[in-house]
Write a protein that holds these residues in place. Structure first.
Motif, PDB file in Angstrom:
ATOM      1  N   GLU A 194       0.864  -1.184   0.000  1.00  0.00           N
ATOM      2  CA  GLU A 194       0.000   0.000   0.000  1.00  0.00           C
ATOM      3  C   GLU A 194       0.898   1.232   0.000  1.00  0.00           C
ATOM      4  N   TYR A 195       0.581   2.172  -0.864  1.00  0.00           N
ATOM      5  CA  TYR A 195       1.417   3.352  -1.035  1.00  0.00           C
ATOM      6  C   TYR A 195       0.619   4.617  -0.755  1.00  0.00           C
ATOM      7  N   ARG A 196       1.310   5.603  -0.216  1.00  0.00           N
ATOM      8  CA  ARG A 196       0.716   6.925   0.010  1.00  0.00           C
ATOM      9  C   ARG A 196       1.547   7.910  -0.800  1.00  0.00           C
ATOM     10  N   ILE A 197       0.879   8.813  -1.479  1.00  0.00           N
ATOM     11  CA  ILE A 197       1.545   9.805  -2.307  1.00  0.00           C
ATOM     12  C   ILE A 197       1.284  11.188  -1.727  1.00  0.00           C
ATOM     13  N   ASP A 198       2.366  11.897  -1.486  1.00  0.00           N
ATOM     14  CA  ASP A 198       2.320  13.295  -1.021  1.00  0.00           C
ATOM     15  C   ASP A 198       1.654  13.503   0.336  1.00  0.00           C
ATOM     16  N   GLY A 199       2.257  12.942   1.343  1.00  0.00           N
ATOM     17  CA  GLY A 199       1.852  13.311   2.685  1.00  0.00           C
ATOM     18  C   GLY A 199       1.258  12.206   3.519  1.00  0.00           C
ATOM     19  N   PRO A 200       1.354  12.371   4.833  1.00  0.00           N
ATOM     20  CA  PRO A 200       0.909  11.328   5.754  1.00  0.00           C
ATOM     21  C   PRO A 200      -0.601  11.235   5.925  1.00  0.00           C
ATOM     22  N   ASP A 201      -1.334  12.222   5.453  1.00  0.00           N
ATOM     23  CA  ASP A 201      -2.780  12.241   5.693  1.00  0.00           C
ATOM     24  C   ASP A 201      -3.621  11.779   4.511  1.00  0.00           C
ATOM     25  N   GLY A 202      -2.977  11.506   3.389  1.00  0.00           N
ATOM     26  CA  GLY A 202      -3.729  11.126   2.196  1.00  0.00           C
ATOM     27  C   GLY A 202      -4.142   9.677   2.207  1.00  0.00           C
ATOM     28  N   PRO A 203      -4.924   9.311   1.226  1.00  0.00           N
ATOM     29  CA  PRO A 203      -5.358   7.917   1.110  1.00  0.00           C
ATOM     30  C   PRO A 203      -4.200   7.014   0.701  1.00  0.00           C
ATOM     31  N   THR A 204      -4.379   5.724   0.889  1.00  0.00           N
ATOM     32  CA  THR A 204      -3.386   4.760   0.440  1.00  0.00           C
ATOM     33  C   THR A 204      -3.937   4.037  -0.778  1.00  0.00           C
ATOM     34  N   TYR A 205      -3.016   3.536  -1.596  1.00  0.00           N
ATOM     35  CA  TYR A 205      -3.391   2.875  -2.841  1.00  0.00           C
ATOM     36  C   TYR A 205      -2.591   1.600  -3.008  1.00  0.00           C
ATOM     37  N   PRO A 206      -3.210   0.553  -3.543  1.00  0.00           N
ATOM     38  CA  PRO A 206      -2.409  -0.610  -3.924  1.00  0.00           C
ATOM     39  C   PRO A 206      -1.464  -0.179  -5.050  1.00  0.00           C
ATOM     40  N   ARG A 207      -0.409  -0.946  -5.243  1.00  0.00           N
ATOM     41  CA  ARG A 207       0.637  -0.560  -6.191  1.00  0.00           C
ATOM     42  C   ARG A 207       0.085  -0.186  -7.573  1.00  0.00           C
ATOM     43  N   GLU A 208      -0.824  -0.967  -8.097  1.00  0.00           N
ATOM     44  CA  GLU A 208      -1.359  -0.709  -9.433  1.00  0.00           C
ATOM     45  C   GLU A 208      -2.052   0.648  -9.512  1.00  0.00           C
ATOM     46  N   LEU A 209      -2.838   0.987  -8.514  1.00  0.00           N
ATOM     47  CA  LEU A 209      -3.531   2.285  -8.509  1.00  0.00           C
ATOM     48  C   LEU A 209      -2.563   3.430  -8.242  1.00  0.00           C
ATOM     49  N   ALA A 210      -1.572   3.194  -7.383  1.00  0.00           N
ATOM     50  CA  ALA A 210      -0.559   4.224  -7.125  1.00  0.00           C
ATOM     51  C   ALA A 210       0.198   4.536  -8.412  1.00  0.00           C
ATOM     52  N   ALA A 211       0.545   3.502  -9.171  1.00  0.00           N
ATOM     53  CA  ALA A 211       1.230   3.712 -10.446  1.00  0.00           C
ATOM     54  C   ALA A 211       0.349   4.508 -11.403  1.00  0.00           C
ATOM     55  N   ALA A 212      -0.930   4.168 -11.472  1.00  0.00           N
ATOM     56  CA  ALA A 212      -1.860   4.883 -12.356  1.00  0.00           C
ATOM     57  C   ALA A 212      -1.966   6.352 -11.958  1.00  0.00           C
TER      58      ALA A 212
END
Length: 120
Positions: free
Chosen positions: A76-94
């Motif tokens: 699970e990945y979070r992009i730009d900050g500790p308060d944002g949603p998390t995404y599985p790798r495929e969605l984070a890449a998208a």
């Protein structure tokens, strides 16, 4: 201001990964259609100029963004900050490809680097 910037251009900003309301005008958050309408109705700009300003705000912000990517769970990945949603790798890449204008390879590298930092 750069030599190519128009001082009469409407001041619109776009926040990559900004959720439902990524555009900001005069401190107000809004969608793209709302931003265009705001610039046309309240800013006195033509619909074409308003649409161009909104489109270019996104282009400029997405290309300038340097996303921070962190692994926060089991793939699970979070992009730009500790308060944002998390995404599985495929969605984070998208998200990195669409919103931050990264290539597939660049997105994979950012995700791999986040995994490597987390697993040390």
């Amino acid at each position: 201001m750069s030599d190519t910037e128009d001082p009469a251009a409407p001041a619109v900003t776009y926040t990559p990964g900004g959720g439902t309301y990524p555009y900001t005008i005069s401190g107000l958050r809004m969608t793209a259609p709302e931003a265009i309408a705001y610039l046309a109705q309240r800013g006195g700009h033509s619909l074409r100029d308003a649409g161009d300003a909104v489109a270019l705000a996104r282009v400029d912000a997405c290309n300038a963004a340097q996303p921070t990517v962190d692994l926060v769970g089991d793939d699970e990945y979070r992009i730009d900050g500790p308060d944002g949603p998390t995404y599985p790798r495929e969605l984070a890449a998208a998200l990195l490809i669409e919103e931050y204008r990264r290539t597939e390879g660049e997105a994979a590298r950012l995700l791999d680097e986040a995994r490597d930092r987390a697993t040390g």
